[in-house]
Scaffold this active site. Structure first.
Site, PDB file in Angstrom:
ATOM      1  N   GLY A 156      60.773  25.311 -16.722  1.00 21.18           N
ATOM      2  CA  GLY A 156      61.360  26.613 -17.000  1.00 21.18           C
ATOM      3  C   GLY A 156      60.982  27.673 -15.993  1.00 21.18           C
ATOM      4  N   SER A 212      66.550  22.456 -18.721  1.00 22.08           N
ATOM      5  CA  SER A 212      65.401  21.705 -18.229  1.00 22.08           C
ATOM      6  C   SER A 212      65.859  20.379 -17.617  1.00 22.08           C
ATOM      7  CB  SER A 212      64.431  21.432 -19.380  1.00 22.08           C
ATOM      8  OG  SER A 212      63.350  20.644 -18.942  1.00 22.08           O
TER       9      SER A 212
END
Length: 957
Positions: free
Chosen positions: A43, A95
């Site tokens: 992230g 992700s």
């Protein structure tokens, strides 16, 4: 992008574009391979940074129209791989659940011409299970949200993701921050650019849909304790989409084939084993399909030009992860990050110090070992855990996750960075479960749950299911599941072993290239923009060892290069080293930097390298090199252009000489041929001239033909132009007859043309000329001279006649009029009058009076002399009381007037041409005489005898 393009690395603030531009320029100038390693927590922005770098290369690199497709495919490979390999996690909405290494290939001009992608360990377990608050891979949701109604109907899907077990376990199928419909459009466009065929897409979406249908296959236990499928609706859809028989698929999901030495036994599965078989099939199908997808993209990116190319590698791999529940996937991901961190330390901190020591450069060493020791220990511990895991998976006898944990406690329990509930102290036990173990990573401690470790590491697919997939009619599955696999009886390598081997190969790739590093720092845990958590950021700066890097860089040198490379690049700046330096490279570099003017504090000379401390020193050298390069290039271009022009000139000169020689030869041969021909012709003509008077024969034929032709051609310029032209070109003797014939033909033609061109009016006038000829030819002087003077219709216009006269003779049409001089019959006084001829009479008119009217019936004759005077006498009958006497007139056009009078009177015999004198009637019983003489000048007078004397000039004959 324009701001950072072509700018020296330290001139502007740090930026992703600065890293990309520096790597690109170094690659182009030194022709070596480079690498940009992007790392950071999950992230932190690694995927976005890699996309920015790709966009920078796409915009700033030179491009040709033919390579536009390669550039577009490089850019659009990202959204496809993100759709199939990225998912929403608790820490990141996009992700990367797989590792990606991309090589961007450049030709010698620096143009991107192709690429190659390597993927690492896709998280297949996410296909069948997601934690609370997480989603499956994006492609499932994009297909349901953005797919056309016809496509979904063909795949047997509904739009609601909650209807599918594999999509609803995380309870966040719909996410406001993710627009699946727009992402589907982007992926669909990318498919068309990357050259996916309609069959490829149909088979690909069929596999994706079959995974969703597979998750909805429900099992129940029958009265015998075996697994059964009560509803086969989903089985039918899976069989249709994968091109297998539904009955065979159903049997493979509920039974297992066990092979003995000589026979095969089909054993029914329990409910739990059937669920495991279903999930294993879903993971295997999706995992291998993802590998096929990467290979398909690579085939579209391959450059068919096999010349040597330089590359810039781009590593975007999953970041360090710590969740509330960490499993086998997190263990592998964090192991990978440990290895990358270890590589970074070795290639920056340790390599920096080792390089200074090896080169004999004095500097203050930096304490970096804390972070390095942790990485080394954790890396050693990871290897031990993977080895124990593989032993448990492959040893005979029953093995469970609990037995695996016990083996860990036995083998690595004494390691300082390893803890379990059993080994931890009283305070630590409360935070570690019975099935968990804890590792201390460079980024912090992570607790892993061993539940599912063995199953995920084995990643086994029952042979019965593999046989079904190998017989699939789906072309993608045919490539993914080869029949040859069924013949191999050896146990496939475990996931841990595969991952460790692929990681080793990745490290080999990374160490073979010149690295650049991008460290992504995660600003906060809430995925909010413009919010910076100081504690979180400090923690990342600390465990990444960024401060140690800064200290090393500040204490060390900004630039270092081998003497050979430095001298090769900058030798043009010094006259002593340009163009060739024949001594040792170290001496050449020393001579070069002294000439440039380096200060002692700006550089150090090592054993094999030069070290430059300040970026500004390098910038100044680079600017001087750029200036020198332009001068050298201009000189080289001038010399080369001169060489080319000299070559072209010599080539043209040789060509001109050769051409001139051939042309002169051709002219000489042509002239000789012409002379030979001329001699032959002259001989023929001489022979023809000698025999010209003989009958036509071979000796005189050509001569006669030439004479004929020449005479005809010359005659065309001497043809008479009128019937009166009697000239004619004199012919040679042999053409006299032909000439006479041609002359007659020409004259006839002229006469014919002349006659056709005569109007009716002119024809009448010419007939009058004929009458004149009959009257005067050979009788009166001046006739011959009058021939070329055409007659006029009248010598007086109607407007010249007095209106009263016109009124008096209005009953008659005037045919001719001419001014005349009338001589009185008695005194011969000359008076100006007009002679007007009508159809019936001749009128002598004075202004408004008619002085005499002579009707043609009363006209006895007309007399004129044979000389050239213009006197005419109109005789009337003495018995006619209406007439006063004969009319004596003089006019300029006597031939015309007399002829008109005769034609109107219709009496050609009226005219009498007299010689010497003539008598005229004055009054009854009285006559007069007119005498005609010739003299030096014209005169008309009354002589002593009372006669009218007319003197005219003799005309030359």
């Amino acid at each position: 992008m324009e701001l950072y393009q072509g700018v020296n690395f330290f001139e502007l603030p740090p930026h992703v574009y600065a890293i990309a531009d520096n790597a690109y320029r170094m690659m182009c100038s030194e022709l070596n391979n480079h690498l940009i390693l992007i790392s950071g927590e999950s992230g932190a922005g690694k995927t976005e940074a890699s996309k920015k770098i790709l966009q920078y290369f796409a915009v700033t690199c030179p491009m040709t129209e033919s390579l536009q497709t390669a550039r577009d495919r490089l850019l659009l490979s990202n959204p496809v791989l993100e759709a199939f390999g990225n998912a929403r996690t608790l820490r990141n909405d996009n992700s990367s659940r797989f590792g990606k290494y991309m090589d961007i290939q450049f030709d010698f001009k620096g143009i991107p011409v192709g690429g190659h992608i390597i993927s690492y360990l896709i998280e297949k377990s996410r296909v069948v299970y997601q934690n609370q608050g997480e989603r499956n891979f994006h492609i499932f949701y994009q297909l349901l949200e953005g797919g056309e109604e016809e496509l979904l109907a063909y795949l047997g899907l509904e739009r609601d993701p909650q209807l599918y077990k594999y999509l609803s376990q995380g309870h966040c199928a719909k996410e406001s921050s993710i627009n699946d419909k727009n992402d589907w459009k982007t992926v669909s466009n990318a498919f068309s650019v990357i050259d996916f065929t309609e069959d490829d897409l149909e088979n690909l979406f069929g596999i994706i849909a079959s995974v969703l249908h597979l998750g909805n296959v429900c099992f129940e236990e029958n009265h015998q304790g075996r697994a059964a499928v009560p509803h086969t609706h989903e089985i039918e859809w899976i069989a249709k989409l994968l091109g297998v028989h539904s009955s065979v698929l159903l049997e493979a999901l509920t039974h297992r084939k066990i092979e003995a030495k000589t026979e095969e036994v089909i054993c029914p599965l329990t409910l739990e084993l059937s669920v495991c078989a279903r999930d294993a099939m879903a993971k295997a199908v999706y995992g291998r399909t993802f590998t096929w997808l990467v290979n398909k993209i690579n085939s579209s990116l391959v450059n068919k030009d096999f010349t040597k190319k330089t590359v810039i590698g781009l590593l975007d791999i999953y970041g360090f992860e710590v969740f509330d529940k960490n499993g086998f996937e997190q263990f592998c991901i964090n192991y990978c990050n440990e290895k990358l961190q270890q590589l970074l330390i070795e290639r920056t901190l340790k390599a920096e110090q080792a390089e200074y020591e090896m080169e004999g450069i004095e500097w203050e060493p930096i304490q970096y070992f804390n972070n390095k020791i942790i990485c080394d220990l954790v890396e050693e511990r990871h290897k031990g855990i993977i080895s124990i895991l593989n032993e448990e998976c492959t040893r005979p006898g029953p093995a469970t996750d609990l037995s695996f944990l016990e083996k860990l406690e036995e083998k690595v329990g004494k390691h300082a960075h390893f803890q379990t509930r059993k080994l931890a102290g009283p305070k630590g036990r409360k935070r570690i479960g019975w099935m968990e173990f804890r590792l201390f990573h460079y980024a912090g401690e992570v607790t892993y749950c061993t539940k599912g470790f063995l199953e995920k590491n084995n990643d086994l697919l029952y042979r019965h299911l593999k046989e079904v997939l190998c017989r699939s009619k789906n072309s993608i599955l045919k490539e993914c599941f080869l029949v040859a696999e069924l013949e191999n009886r050896r146990r496939p390598p475990t996931v841990g072993t595969q991952f460790k081997n692929s990681l080793s190969s990745l490290l080999e790739i990374l160490t073979s290239k010149e690295p650049s590093y991008i460290r992504c720092i995660k600003p906060n845990e809430k995925k909010e923009p413009s919010q910076f958590d100081d504690f979180l950021i400090r923690h990342q700066v600390k465990y990444l060892g960024l401060m140690e890097h800064l200290r090393v860089r500040r204490a060390g040198f900004a630039y270092r290069r081998k003497y050979e490379h430095f001298l090769q690049r900058y030798k043009s700046l010094c006259p002593d080293t340009w163009p060739h330096w024949h001594g040792p490279p170290a001496e050449g570099v020393e001579r070069l930097i002294k000439y440039i003017g380096y200060k002692p504090e700006e550089y150090k000379l090592g054993r094999t390298k030069i070290f430059i401390r300040f970026p500004r020193t390098l910038f100044a050298t680079e600017d001087a090199f750029e200036f020198s390069k332009h001068q050298l290039v201009a000189r080289i271009q001038a010399t080369y252009k001169g060489c080319l022009e000299r070559r072209a000139y010599l080539k043209k000169r040789q060509a001109a000489i050769k051409l001139e020689a051939h042309w002169r030869g051709a002219l000489a041969r042509k002239e000789a041929k012409r002379r030979k021909w001329a001699v032959q012709i002259i001989r023929k003509f001489i022979a023809g001239f000698i025999n010209r008077n003989k009958p036509l024969c071979p000796e005189n034929e050509e001569f006669i033909v030439f004479v004929r032709k020449n005479y005809i051609l010359n005659l065309r310029y001497h043809v008479p132009k009128s019937v009166l032209d009697k000239s004619w070109l004199m012919p040679p003797g042999i053409l006299e007859n032909a000439s006479d014939l041609l002359r007659k033909m020409c004259m006839r033609n002229l006469v014919r043309k002349y006659c056709r061109g005569i109007t009716a009016e002119r024809k009448a006038l010419m007939r009058q000329k004929v009458v004149t000829s009959e009257i005067f030819r050979g009788k009166k002087e001046g006739y011959a001279e009058s021939l070329n003077q055409p007659f006029a219709n009248s010598r007086i216009d109607e407007g010249d006649i007095n209106p009263k006269v016109l009124q008096l003779i209005s009953h008659e049409k005037i045919q001719y009029g001419i001014p005349v001089i009338k001589y009185d019959r008695k005194g011969f006084k000359a008076r100006q009058r007009q002679l007007i001829l009508t159809q019936r009479a001749a009128y002598v008119v004075e202004l408004a009076k008619i002085k005499q009217k002579i009707e043609y019936s009363a006209l006895k004759g007309v007399s004129t002399s044979s000389l050239s005077d213009g006197i005419l006498v109109m005789h009337v009958s003495p018995e006619d009381n209406k007439q006063k006497g004969d009319a004596i007139l003089q006019c300029e056009h006597v031939f015309e007037a007399v002829t008109k009078l005769v034609v109107l009177a219709k009496e050609e015999n009226l005219v009498n041409v007299v010689q010497g004198s003539l008598q005229f009637y004055i009054s009854p019983g009285k006559e007069g005489t007119i005498v005609f003489y010739t003299g030096p000048e014209e005169q008309i007078y009354k002589d002593k005898n009372g006669q009218l004397t007319v003197v005219s000039v003799r005309m030359q004959s």
